[in-house]
Structures are given as C-alpha cells and as structure tokens.
Design a protein around this motif. Sequence first.
Motif, mmCIF file in Angstrom:
data_model
loop_
_atom_site.group_PDB
_atom_site.id
_atom_site.type_symbol
_atom_site.label_atom_id
_atom_site.label_comp_id
_atom_site.label_asym_id
_atom_site.label_seq_id
_atom_site.Cartn_x
_atom_site.Cartn_y
_atom_site.Cartn_z
ATOM 1 N N ILE A 137 0.854 -1.187 0.000
ATOM 2 C CA ILE A 137 0.000 0.000 0.000
ATOM 3 C C ILE A 137 0.890 1.236 0.000
ATOM 4 N N GLY A 138 0.604 2.172 -0.882
ATOM 5 C CA GLY A 138 1.465 3.342 -1.058
ATOM 6 C C GLY A 138 1.158 4.490 -0.125
ATOM 7 N N ILE A 139 1.284 4.275 1.156
ATOM 8 C CA ILE A 139 1.104 5.359 2.127
ATOM 9 C C ILE A 139 2.479 5.853 2.547
ATOM 10 N N SER A 140 2.689 7.167 2.448
ATOM 11 C CA SER A 140 3.985 7.753 2.762
ATOM 12 C C SER A 140 3.987 8.327 4.176
ATOM 13 N N LEU A 141 5.171 8.736 4.622
ATOM 14 C CA LEU A 141 5.344 9.143 6.020
ATOM 15 C C LEU A 141 4.473 10.337 6.394
ATOM 16 N N ASP A 142 4.216 11.243 5.453
ATOM 17 C CA ASP A 142 3.436 12.427 5.769
ATOM 18 C C ASP A 142 1.958 12.126 5.962
#
Length: 274
Positions: A137-142
Amino acid sequence: MTAPIRAVAYGGGVQSTALMVLAATGKINFPVFLFANTGGDSEDPATLEYLQRYAKPYAAAHGIELHELHRTRRDGTVETLWGRLTREGSRSLPIPVRMSNGAPNTRSCTADFKIKVIGKWLKQHGASRNRPATVGIGISLDEIERVNRRRAMPYEIPVYPLLDHDPPLRRHDCARIIAAAKLPVPPKSACWFCPLKTPQRWSEMRRDRPGLFRSACDLEDLLNGRRKTLDRDPVWLSRYNRPLADAIAEAQQTLPGLDVEPGEGLCDNSSCFT
C-alpha cells in the motif's frame, strides 16, 4: 508450489508510481501491480491517460505485471461507478456525499470498486486465508495516520514499503524518485466527481477543466432531483451545504491556496483502500 503473491494496490498517482519505480529498480520485491479501474467514465481522465501513456509501457519495459481490473457483473459485463450512480431509477448513493447536516455519507464505492475487485483477482490467483497475498500500500510518512484505517482482508497481509524504506519516504521523495526514472510525475488521482476533493482541487477543475466541472454539477443535480421525488434532503459534492457551482465560486474567493484536507479521498497512494 509457486510462492505467495506479492502485489501492489496501484492507485495511479505519486506514491504508488514511486513503488513501481522502486520495484523496477530492484529496491522492493513486488512483481505485480493491480489497478482497480472504477470506470472509464469515473476515474479522472488524467489518471487514465497517465496509465496508458507512461505506467503501462514502463511496467512492461521492466518486467512488471501491471493488470488493469474492472468490476464485472455475473453476466460478464462491466459495471462502473458512474453507471451505478446514474442508472435510470437507481437509488444507490455509494459515494461519500455531504448530507444536509454536514456529515459525509457512508461510502461503498471503495469496497465495491476497489477492494473487492482486487480481492477477486488475488483469490483467483491463489490467495487464501492459509496462503495470503502480501499487498503493498502506497502510504507515505506524511500521512502515516492512515495506516490504521486499512482493515486487512482474510486473504492478504497489507504492508507499507514507503514506510519500511530506510529512511521512510514522504510524498516529495516519491516525486523525486519518479523524476529520476525519467517519468513525469503523475497527477493526483481519484474519481473526478469524488466528494472528498479539497476546495482547491474543485477550483482547479473549474478553472482548467470546465466541462468536467459542469458534469460534476450535473451529477449533483441528478442526485438531488431523485432525492426530491423521494422527499429527502439534498446532498452535496462539497462541504459547503449548497450547490457545487455556488460553493466553489465562494471557495475560490475565500480559501486561496487550500490544498490539504484531512481524509481527502485520493487514490494515488491507494488511500481509497483505507
């Protein structure tokens, strides 16, 4: 026996395209990318253009399987989200419109046109409770707060490669990775009529793609015409409790530069899967 599936839930935007570049360059092990298309009449046209013009050729050139999936009925025909919304006599309201009290409607679009579509493919290709697929899943730190909203299905183990990266990656890092691969940075992706769009994104659509904005206004009118015949309160595609054309004219004047709203329902990082 073949190894369990390792696939990315590809949203067509910045974070998941960065995952494709990382997979192509051997930084992560995900040979399969799955794009659940809500419909050629439903996905943002810019996302579909990017998919055909850049993502598919790049995936093919680097040995990545990029599958474009659709929701199919029992008779084999394709159902689109726009088609469900606009079907003659339909009372279905699967998108998170704003109700008259300001609260968002419970949505089923994510489950029906994203999660179930990808889940069907995974199960058809061997994923099961005893042999779950690993789904990136492409969830980033921000936007790390979105991780806990992602409920795992019995046939999958969700993982977050952008967060597992050393160091963890933010959205601007993803854009840099894409540019370094000589690819244009994709636009934000979501259904073009998604009510979770920020006021700024609605304003940009009205300015840059007026025909598409008018179609969104027409959809709002259609939904409220039906609700009026059922003696129900109107619903809205923005949070301003008024017709979209009036609300966004106001937003352009009073909310310049607003581009972030908690819970914005974009698919570019697979946040539609939360």
